[in-house]
Design a protein around this motif. Structure first.
Motif, mmCIF file in Angstrom:
data_model
loop_
_atom_site.group_PDB
_atom_site.id
_atom_site.type_symbol
_atom_site.label_atom_id
_atom_site.label_comp_id
_atom_site.label_asym_id
_atom_site.label_seq_id
_atom_site.Cartn_x
_atom_site.Cartn_y
_atom_site.Cartn_z
ATOM 1 N N ASN A 193 0.833 -1.208 0.000
ATOM 2 C CA ASN A 193 0.000 0.000 0.000
ATOM 3 C C ASN A 193 0.864 1.253 0.000
ATOM 4 O O ASN A 193 2.020 1.247 0.421
ATOM 5 C CB ASN A 193 -0.998 -0.028 1.161
ATOM 6 C CG ASN A 193 -0.330 0.172 2.501
ATOM 7 O OD1 ASN A 193 0.115 1.271 2.826
ATOM 8 N ND2 ASN A 193 -0.261 -0.887 3.299
ATOM 9 N N ILE A 194 0.277 2.357 -0.479
ATOM 10 C CA ILE A 194 1.051 3.593 -0.655
ATOM 11 C C ILE A 194 1.498 4.214 0.665
ATOM 12 O O ILE A 194 2.497 4.914 0.707
ATOM 13 C CB ILE A 194 0.288 4.628 -1.508
ATOM 14 C CG1 ILE A 194 -1.011 5.060 -0.824
ATOM 15 C CG2 ILE A 194 0.019 4.083 -2.906
ATOM 16 C CD1 ILE A 194 -1.672 6.263 -1.478
ATOM 17 N N TYR A 195 0.780 3.934 1.761
ATOM 18 C CA TYR A 195 1.193 4.474 3.058
ATOM 19 C C TYR A 195 2.490 3.800 3.516
ATOM 20 O O TYR A 195 3.452 4.461 3.887
ATOM 21 C CB TYR A 195 0.085 4.305 4.097
ATOM 22 C CG TYR A 195 0.405 5.014 5.391
ATOM 23 C CD1 TYR A 195 0.112 6.362 5.542
ATOM 24 C CD2 TYR A 195 1.025 4.346 6.449
ATOM 25 C CE1 TYR A 195 0.424 7.038 6.717
ATOM 26 C CE2 TYR A 195 1.340 5.006 7.625
ATOM 27 C CZ TYR A 195 1.039 6.359 7.745
ATOM 28 O OH TYR A 195 1.361 7.021 8.905
ATOM 29 N N ASP A 196 2.515 2.473 3.453
ATOM 30 C CA ASP A 196 3.719 1.750 3.872
ATOM 31 C C ASP A 196 4.881 1.960 2.908
ATOM 32 O O ASP A 196 6.043 1.832 3.296
ATOM 33 C CB ASP A 196 3.432 0.258 4.053
ATOM 34 C CG ASP A 196 2.647 -0.024 5.334
ATOM 35 O OD1 ASP A 196 2.795 0.733 6.306
ATOM 36 O OD2 ASP A 196 1.883 -0.999 5.358
ATOM 37 N N LEU A 197 4.579 2.300 1.653
ATOM 38 C CA LEU A 197 5.643 2.623 0.708
ATOM 39 C C LEU A 197 6.289 3.968 1.049
ATOM 40 O O LEU A 197 7.367 4.277 0.547
ATOM 41 C CB LEU A 197 5.096 2.699 -0.730
ATOM 42 C CG LEU A 197 4.967 1.392 -1.478
ATOM 43 C CD1 LEU A 197 4.321 1.628 -2.839
ATOM 44 C CD2 LEU A 197 6.316 0.708 -1.644
ATOM 45 N N GLY A 198 5.614 4.768 1.875
ATOM 46 C CA GLY A 198 6.157 6.074 2.220
ATOM 47 C C GLY A 198 5.753 7.162 1.235
ATOM 48 O O GLY A 198 6.367 8.226 1.182
ATOM 49 N N LEU A 199 4.710 6.905 0.449
ATOM 50 C CA LEU A 199 4.270 7.892 -0.537
ATOM 51 C C LEU A 199 3.381 8.978 0.068
ATOM 52 O O LEU A 199 3.183 10.024 -0.539
ATOM 53 C CB LEU A 199 3.527 7.210 -1.692
ATOM 54 C CG LEU A 199 4.337 6.175 -2.492
ATOM 55 C CD1 LEU A 199 3.491 5.619 -3.630
ATOM 56 C CD2 LEU A 199 5.635 6.761 -3.004
#
Length: 118
Positions: free
Chosen positions: A40-46
């Protein structure tokens, strides 16, 4: 030419972590995935900043893994669509930035593990 940041100014604005809606907004962001990466984009740091006003207006500042990402035009809408239905959210504004540029060090440990970097 871009103006230099003031010395000591954060590159990424702080999030409103003490707002009652903060955790729900984070969970909503975690439902959005970059189609090319199984994280997910949150865990990717986005997601750089989640700013929530006292009136429950949510402003999300995000980036992409690369400026040429094929879903660059669509991803802010996906984030808005995930956050807007949350109970209490009055309005959602998603902004895209490339300052600072995303790096693999911004990923959570979970994302690094999922992608085989740990």
């Amino acid at each position: 030419m871009t103006e230099p940041l003031m010395e000591g100014a954060p590159l990424i604005a702080p999030s409103t972590t003490d707002h009652p809606l903060y955790e729900a907004v984070v969970e909503a962001c975690k439902t959005v995935y970059d189609p090319e990466i199984p994280v997910n984009i949150y865990d990717l740091g986005l997601i750089y900043t989640i700013d929530i006003s006292p009136e429950n207006e949510v402003r999300v500042i995000m980036t992409l893994t690369a400026p040429g990402c094929p879903v660059a035009g669509e991803m802010p809408g996906w984030v808005a669509d995930a956050v807007e239905p949350l109970p209490g959210v009055k309005q959602v504004d998603v902004e895209m930035t490339f300052q600072p540029q995303w790096g693999m060090d911004m990923m959570s440990d979970e994302a690094r593990l999922e992608l085989g970097f740990m």
